[in-house]
Motif scaffolding. Structure first.
Motif, short mmCIF file in Angstrom:
data_model
loop_
_atom_site.label_atom_id
_atom_site.label_comp_id
_atom_site.label_asym_id
_atom_site.label_seq_id
_atom_site.Cartn_x
_atom_site.Cartn_y
_atom_site.Cartn_z
N GLN A 1 0.82 -1.21 0.00
CA GLN A 1 0.00 0.00 0.00
C GLN A 1 0.86 1.26 0.00
O GLN A 1 0.54 2.25 -0.67
N LYS A 2 1.96 1.21 0.73
CA LYS A 2 2.88 2.36 0.74
C LYS A 2 3.48 2.58 -0.64
O LYS A 2 3.58 3.72 -1.11
N GLN A 3 3.89 1.49 -1.27
CA GLN A 3 4.47 1.62 -2.61
C GLN A 3 3.44 2.16 -3.59
O GLN A 3 3.77 3.02 -4.42
N HIS A 4 2.21 1.68 -3.50
CA HIS A 4 1.15 2.15 -4.39
C HIS A 4 0.93 3.65 -4.20
O HIS A 4 0.76 4.40 -5.19
N PHE A 5 0.93 4.10 -2.96
CA PHE A 5 0.76 5.53 -2.70
C PHE A 5 1.87 6.34 -3.36
O PHE A 5 1.63 7.38 -4.00
N LEU A 6 3.11 5.88 -3.22
CA LEU A 6 4.24 6.59 -3.81
C LEU A 6 4.15 6.61 -5.34
O LEU A 6 4.39 7.64 -5.98
N GLU A 7 3.79 5.47 -5.91
CA GLU A 7 3.73 5.35 -7.37
C GLU A 7 2.62 6.20 -7.98
O GLU A 7 2.71 6.62 -9.14
N THR A 8 1.58 6.45 -7.22
CA THR A 8 0.41 7.18 -7.76
C THR A 8 0.33 8.62 -7.27
O THR A 8 -0.61 9.33 -7.62
N ASN A 9 1.29 9.03 -6.48
CA ASN A 9 1.31 10.40 -5.98
C ASN A 9 1.75 11.33 -7.12
O ASN A 9 2.89 11.24 -7.58
N PRO A 10 0.88 12.22 -7.60
CA PRO A 10 1.23 13.08 -8.74
C PRO A 10 2.49 13.91 -8.50
O PRO A 10 3.24 14.20 -9.44
N ALA A 11 2.74 14.27 -7.26
CA ALA A 11 3.88 15.13 -6.96
C ALA A 11 5.22 14.42 -7.13
O ALA A 11 6.26 15.08 -7.20
N LEU A 12 5.21 13.08 -7.20
CA LEU A 12 6.46 12.33 -7.22
C LEU A 12 6.80 11.71 -8.57
O LEU A 12 7.78 10.97 -8.68
N GLN A 13 6.05 12.03 -9.59
CA GLN A 13 6.22 11.33 -10.86
C GLN A 13 7.54 11.63 -11.57
O GLN A 13 7.96 10.88 -12.45
N SER A 14 8.22 12.70 -11.18
CA SER A 14 9.52 13.01 -11.80
C SER A 14 10.69 12.34 -11.08
O SER A 14 11.83 12.40 -11.56
N VAL A 15 10.42 11.69 -9.96
CA VAL A 15 11.49 11.05 -9.17
C VAL A 15 11.97 9.79 -9.87
O VAL A 15 11.17 8.94 -10.28
N ASP A 16 13.28 9.64 -10.00
CA ASP A 16 13.86 8.49 -10.71
C ASP A 16 13.40 7.15 -10.15
O ASP A 16 13.10 6.22 -10.90
N ALA A 17 13.38 7.04 -8.81
CA ALA A 17 12.99 5.77 -8.20
C ALA A 17 11.56 5.39 -8.57
O ALA A 17 11.25 4.20 -8.74
N ILE A 18 10.69 6.38 -8.70
CA ILE A 18 9.30 6.14 -9.07
C ILE A 18 9.22 5.73 -10.54
O ILE A 18 8.55 4.75 -10.91
N LYS A 19 9.92 6.47 -11.39
CA LYS A 19 9.88 6.20 -12.83
C LYS A 19 10.40 4.80 -13.16
O LYS A 19 9.87 4.11 -14.04
N HIS A 20 11.43 4.37 -12.43
CA HIS A 20 12.05 3.07 -12.73
C HIS A 20 11.62 1.97 -11.76
O HIS A 20 12.15 0.86 -11.81
N LYS A 21 10.66 2.30 -10.90
CA LYS A 21 10.10 1.33 -9.94
C LYS A 21 11.20 0.61 -9.15
O LYS A 21 11.24 -0.62 -9.04
N ARG A 22 12.06 1.38 -8.55
CA ARG A 22 13.14 0.82 -7.76
C ARG A 22 12.81 0.98 -6.27
O ARG A 22 13.05 2.03 -5.66
N PHE A 23 12.23 -0.07 -5.71
CA PHE A 23 11.83 -0.09 -4.31
C PHE A 23 12.48 -1.29 -3.61
O PHE A 23 12.62 -2.36 -4.20
N ILE A 24 12.86 -1.07 -2.38
CA ILE A 24 13.37 -2.16 -1.53
C ILE A 24 12.56 -2.12 -0.24
O ILE A 24 12.37 -1.04 0.34
N VAL A 25 12.09 -3.26 0.21
CA VAL A 25 11.30 -3.34 1.43
C VAL A 25 12.10 -4.03 2.52
O VAL A 25 12.69 -5.10 2.29
N ILE A 26 12.15 -3.42 3.69
CA ILE A 26 12.77 -4.06 4.86
C ILE A 26 11.79 -3.98 6.03
O ILE A 26 11.07 -2.99 6.17
N PRO A 27 11.73 -5.00 6.87
CA PRO A 27 10.82 -4.96 8.02
C PRO A 27 11.31 -4.01 9.09
O PRO A 27 12.50 -3.66 9.14
#
Length: 316
Positions: free
Chosen positions: A266-292
């Motif tokens: 859900q956190k990743q989905h929020f980041l990916e769909t947040n209009p304000a973040l669409q220019s961020v490289d990590a968002i554009k290239h879907k580079r996410f790492i999850v740690i507990p």
């Protein structure tokens, strides 16, 4: 006998910089943040707050010295492995224990941190508990909330393990654990490339981002794994920042902390769909790492976090 003890100690720590310590001599005075705490004997009814500090104590074999733990089930799910380790140890409070809860359990030691079970001016602090016969040891990384200190590093976690070893007279276990952690991190760092991706840690939040500045352990994890923490100039521990700052610094990788009711997905989905973040490289290239959560907070699982981050940062 002492010579045999030393030989066994050095054998257990072959290749490490640490050696066995002599038994604790009480009374013992330990530095905790900006306080001196004196122990006349090893605690017999200890309580740890939060999953990372509880894991430290259990890994050091201190279960028989504990009256229980607090602050785990109310915030995060417990893995089957952790549940097995906790078996037989009561959770005194799912979120925050009260002073009465600790007194009723005959607690003589409380291992917690600022923003990890304690808050400045709150009911549970060293100032409120010490007069009641409960010694408090503060998580080293969290000392940034009550005193000026340098950027977080793995030495903060090692310091806590060493101090717990002294307090409970299990220095050999602490030294061995630290040596194992250092060796694993050294192995990771042997193969790190020179190129460092820009990294942003996202804990939670929508209006503003909950994250960590250079005084929080995530900064140390990112740097140890060969990343460039985009908030390394922020003189704060866990803190909130505006999304404009994230956009300006343009991270190439976003690390998501997985815990609480809002899932990592859900956190990743929020980041990916947040209009304000669409220019961020990590968002554009879907580079996410999850740690507990337990890996993103000071503790023995920081090693696993560094391994996971290094693999993710430098994946081809």
């Amino acid at each position: 006998m002492k010579l045999i003890h030393l030989v066994l100690c050095f054998s257990a720590l072959f290749g490490a910089q640490l050696a066995c310590a002599d038994a604790t001599q009480y009374p013992l005075t330990i530095k905790s943040c900006n306080r001196d705490v004196t122990f006349n004997e090893a605690p017999k009814h200890a309580v740890s707050h939060d999953i990372n500090m509880t894991q430290m104590m259990l890994t050091l074999g201190l279960k028989s010295r504990m009256a229980g733990y607090s602050g785990i089930s109310g915030w995060k799910s417990v893995t089957p492995q952790m549940k097995a380790i906790l078996e037989g140890l009561p959770e005194l409070a799912s979120k925050y224990p009260s002073v009465e809860t600790l007194l009723n359990a005959n607690v003589d030691f409380f291992f917690a941190g600022w923003d990890y079970g304690m808050r400045v001016g709150g009911d549970l602090t060293p100032q409120t508990l010490t007069p009641l016969g409960i010694n408090v040891y503060e998580l080293t990384e969290s000392c940034a909330f009550v005193m000026k200190r340098p950027a977080a590093s793995m030495q903060d976690t090692y310091n806590d393990l060493l101090n717990l070893g002294k307090i409970f007279d299990v220095q050999d276990r602490a030294n061995t654990l630290i040596a194992q952690m250092q060796a694993k991190i050294a192995d990771v760092q042997k193969t790190l490339p020179a190129t460092k991706p820009r990294v942003f840690l996202y804990d939670s939040g929508e209006d503003r981002a909950m994250t960590s500045g250079k005084l929080g352990i995530p900064h140390a994890l990112i740097e140890a794994a060969g990343g460039d923490d985009i908030l390394s100039d922020i003189d704060a521990s866990w803190t909130r920042i505006n999304w404009e700052t994230v956009v300006e610094r343009n991270p190439q990788v976003i690390v998501i902390v997985d815990y609480s009711e809002v899932t990592a997905e859900q956190k990743q989905h929020f980041l990916e769909t947040n209009p304000a973040l669409q220019s961020v490289d990590a968002i554009k290239h879907k580079r996410f790492i999850v740690i507990p959560y337990v890996q993103a907070t000071p503790g023995i699982d920081n090693v696993q976090a560094i391994e996971t981050l290094a693999n993710g940062f430098h994946a081809q």
